[in-house]
Design a protein around this motif. Structure first.
Motif, mmCIF file in Angstrom:
data_model
loop_
_atom_site.group_PDB
_atom_site.id
_atom_site.type_symbol
_atom_site.label_atom_id
_atom_site.label_comp_id
_atom_site.label_asym_id
_atom_site.label_seq_id
_atom_site.Cartn_x
_atom_site.Cartn_y
_atom_site.Cartn_z
ATOM 1 N N SER A 25 0.827 -1.206 0.000
ATOM 2 C CA SER A 25 0.000 0.000 0.000
ATOM 3 C C SER A 25 0.864 1.259 0.000
ATOM 4 O O SER A 25 1.730 1.444 0.862
ATOM 5 N N GLY A 26 0.675 2.116 -1.000
ATOM 6 C CA GLY A 26 1.429 3.359 -1.097
ATOM 7 C C GLY A 26 2.881 3.190 -1.494
ATOM 8 O O GLY A 26 3.647 4.152 -1.446
ATOM 9 N N LYS A 27 3.275 2.000 -1.933
ATOM 10 C CA LYS A 27 4.678 1.710 -2.230
ATOM 11 C C LYS A 27 4.920 1.584 -3.739
ATOM 12 O O LYS A 27 4.005 1.362 -4.527
ATOM 13 N N LEU A 31 14.624 3.603 -11.735
ATOM 14 C CA LEU A 31 13.759 3.661 -10.554
ATOM 15 C C LEU A 31 14.091 2.510 -9.618
ATOM 16 O O LEU A 31 14.362 1.395 -10.058
ATOM 17 N N LYS A 32 14.085 2.782 -8.301
ATOM 18 C CA LYS A 32 14.232 1.738 -7.293
ATOM 19 C C LYS A 32 12.856 1.453 -6.684
ATOM 20 O O LYS A 32 11.964 2.299 -6.700
ATOM 21 N N PHE A 33 12.714 0.273 -6.087
ATOM 22 C CA PHE A 33 11.414 -0.181 -5.620
ATOM 23 C C PHE A 33 11.420 -0.475 -4.121
ATOM 24 O O PHE A 33 12.430 -0.878 -3.560
ATOM 25 N N ASP A 34 10.257 -0.277 -3.518
ATOM 26 C CA ASP A 34 10.092 -0.631 -2.109
ATOM 27 C C ASP A 34 9.841 -2.121 -1.947
ATOM 28 O O ASP A 34 10.275 -2.732 -0.964
ATOM 29 N N LYS A 81 16.081 1.560 0.260
ATOM 30 C CA LYS A 81 16.467 1.220 1.630
ATOM 31 C C LYS A 81 15.294 0.548 2.336
ATOM 32 O O LYS A 81 14.150 0.978 2.192
ATOM 33 N N ASN A 82 15.595 -0.509 3.074
ATOM 34 C CA ASN A 82 14.572 -1.300 3.789
ATOM 35 C C ASN A 82 13.616 -2.011 2.832
ATOM 36 O O ASN A 82 12.490 -2.363 3.200
ATOM 37 N N GLY A 83 14.071 -2.230 1.594
ATOM 38 C CA GLY A 83 13.226 -2.901 0.614
ATOM 39 C C GLY A 83 13.014 -4.371 0.924
ATOM 40 O O GLY A 83 13.770 -5.007 1.670
ATOM 41 N N LEU A 98 -3.766 -4.254 -7.612
ATOM 42 C CA LEU A 98 -4.409 -2.933 -7.621
ATOM 43 C C LEU A 98 -5.336 -2.742 -6.434
ATOM 44 O O LEU A 98 -5.505 -1.628 -5.939
ATOM 45 N N GLU A 99 -5.920 -3.824 -5.962
ATOM 46 C CA GLU A 99 -6.838 -3.765 -4.821
ATOM 47 C C GLU A 99 -6.155 -3.201 -3.579
ATOM 48 O O GLU A 99 -6.818 -2.656 -2.685
ATOM 49 N N PHE A 100 -4.820 -3.301 -3.525
ATOM 50 C CA PHE A 100 -4.091 -2.915 -2.318
ATOM 51 C C PHE A 100 -3.413 -1.555 -2.459
ATOM 52 O O PHE A 100 -2.573 -1.175 -1.640
ATOM 53 N N ASN A 101 -3.749 -0.835 -3.508
ATOM 54 C CA ASN A 101 -3.393 0.570 -3.677
ATOM 55 C C ASN A 101 -1.889 0.874 -3.621
ATOM 56 O O ASN A 101 -1.444 1.745 -2.855
ATOM 57 N N PRO A 102 -1.080 0.195 -4.425
ATOM 58 C CA PRO A 102 0.329 0.595 -4.525
ATOM 59 C C PRO A 102 0.438 1.963 -5.189
ATOM 60 O O PRO A 102 -0.435 2.356 -5.969
ATOM 61 N N ALA A 103 1.511 2.678 -4.897
ATOM 62 C CA ALA A 103 1.719 3.980 -5.536
ATOM 63 C C ALA A 103 2.080 3.814 -7.010
ATOM 64 O O ALA A 103 1.706 4.639 -7.852
ATOM 65 N N LEU A 104 2.812 2.743 -7.323
ATOM 66 C CA LEU A 104 3.250 2.496 -8.700
ATOM 67 C C LEU A 104 3.476 1.007 -8.876
ATOM 68 O O LEU A 104 4.029 0.340 -8.002
ATOM 69 N N LEU A 105 3.037 0.481 -10.026
ATOM 70 C CA LEU A 105 3.260 -0.919 -10.372
ATOM 71 C C LEU A 105 4.017 -0.983 -11.695
ATOM 72 O O LEU A 105 3.576 -0.414 -12.695
#
Length: 289
Positions: free
Chosen positions: A90-92, A155-158, A185-187, A109-116
């Motif tokens: 969520s938000g990641k 781009l780096k990912f969470d 960081k903390n990914g 998509l149901e869990f509302n990531p910031a970007l996929l």
């Protein structure tokens, strides 16, 4: 590589047909259940023709109005194993490495990531994604790239999902390092692989094929997988689940025109592959940097 594949995609006749669907005012709606469900006012024959030309459909299922694309894998079984951990996206910023046609990303998509962002160098699977997304109209981004492109990706990912990829790589530790390089960081990485039952830190190295699949290099024990992850610089190796692959989850359908799990197992002993190895089992793990 990306430019070459992208150019091939843009010139592909099916891509051009799919783009025409985007221009229609077709009142699309997207529903996320076990199937990725789309409703619109497009005629069935128009979509059916495209979908058939895009076979094989490995991941799914998808439903477009009353057209049911019954993919080889009931991918919601794997997704539901990971679903209890989906609050972490969520938000990641999230990547799906080896995303195939994007089924898992649509479900996320149901869990509302910031970007996929999906990574897969297959034009065929990208075209399947384009067909679904032409109707779903999501903001998911799909790159014709592989895990080896992560270190230089801008781009780096969470959170990174890498499902069913590592046993296709001839250097699994290198692949894990590439995943690590793509994290903030903390990914976190969610990973699944086939594994063998053994308490020792060893891996099966199939002779020519495993379950009739030629590009399987290493199938580790869980202890060996943990060592790979630690050597690549990960920590907090957490086992989420294990599951034997069965004929409910993977089977031949009219959407693949080829063999499936039933043909890959010993007909006299379903606990063995046709080559005599252990039948496929999967372990799901979560690892952090």
């Amino acid at each position: 590589m990306k430019n070459i594949l992208e150019n091939q995609l843009l010139k592909h006749p099916l891509y051009l047909k799919i783009q025409k669907l985007k221009e229609l005012n077709n009142k699309n709606k997207l529903y996320l259940k076990d199937s990725v469900i789309l409703t619109n006012n497009i005629q069935k024959d128009e979509i059916l023709e495209l979908a058939k030309e895009l076979k094989p459909w490995r991941k799914g299922p998808f439903q477009i109005n009353d057209l049911f694309i019954d993919a080889e894998w009931k991918s919601y079984i794997k997704f539901n194993i990971l679903k209890p951990f989906m609050n972490e996206i969520s938000g990641k910023t999230v990547a799906d490495i080896g995303c195939n046609n994007g089924y898992y990303m649509f479900k996320m998509l149901e869990f509302n990531p910031a970007l996929l962002v999906g990574f897969d160098p297959s034009i065929k699977y990208r075209l399947q994604f384009e067909l679904i997304n032409a109707l779903a109209k999501t903001s998911i981004k799909y790159e014709l790239l592989g895990v080896e492109d992560l270190p230089n990706y801008p781009l780096k990912f969470d959170v990174i999902f890498c499902l069913g990829v590592i046993y296709h790589r001839s250097d699994p530790i290198k692949m894990l390092k590439e995943l690590k390089s793509g994290l903030n960081k903390n990914g976190v990485v969610f990973l699944d692989t086939m594994y063998i039952e053994d308490e020792r830190e060893i891996a099966l190295v199939p002779n020519k094929t495993y379950s009739k699949i030629p590009n399987i290099y290493f199938i580790p024990s869980i202890s060996a997988l943990k060592n790979w992850c630690e050597r690549a610089g990960f920590k907090d190796f957490q086992i989420l689940s294990t599951k034997k692959t069965d004929e409910n989850e993977q089977r031949k359908t009219e959407w693949i025109d080829s063999y499936s799990l039933n043909n890959f197992l010993d007909p006299n002993n379903k606990n063995l592959t046709v080559e005599g190895y252990e039948a496929p089992k999967r372990v799901y793990v979560k690892i952090k940097i």
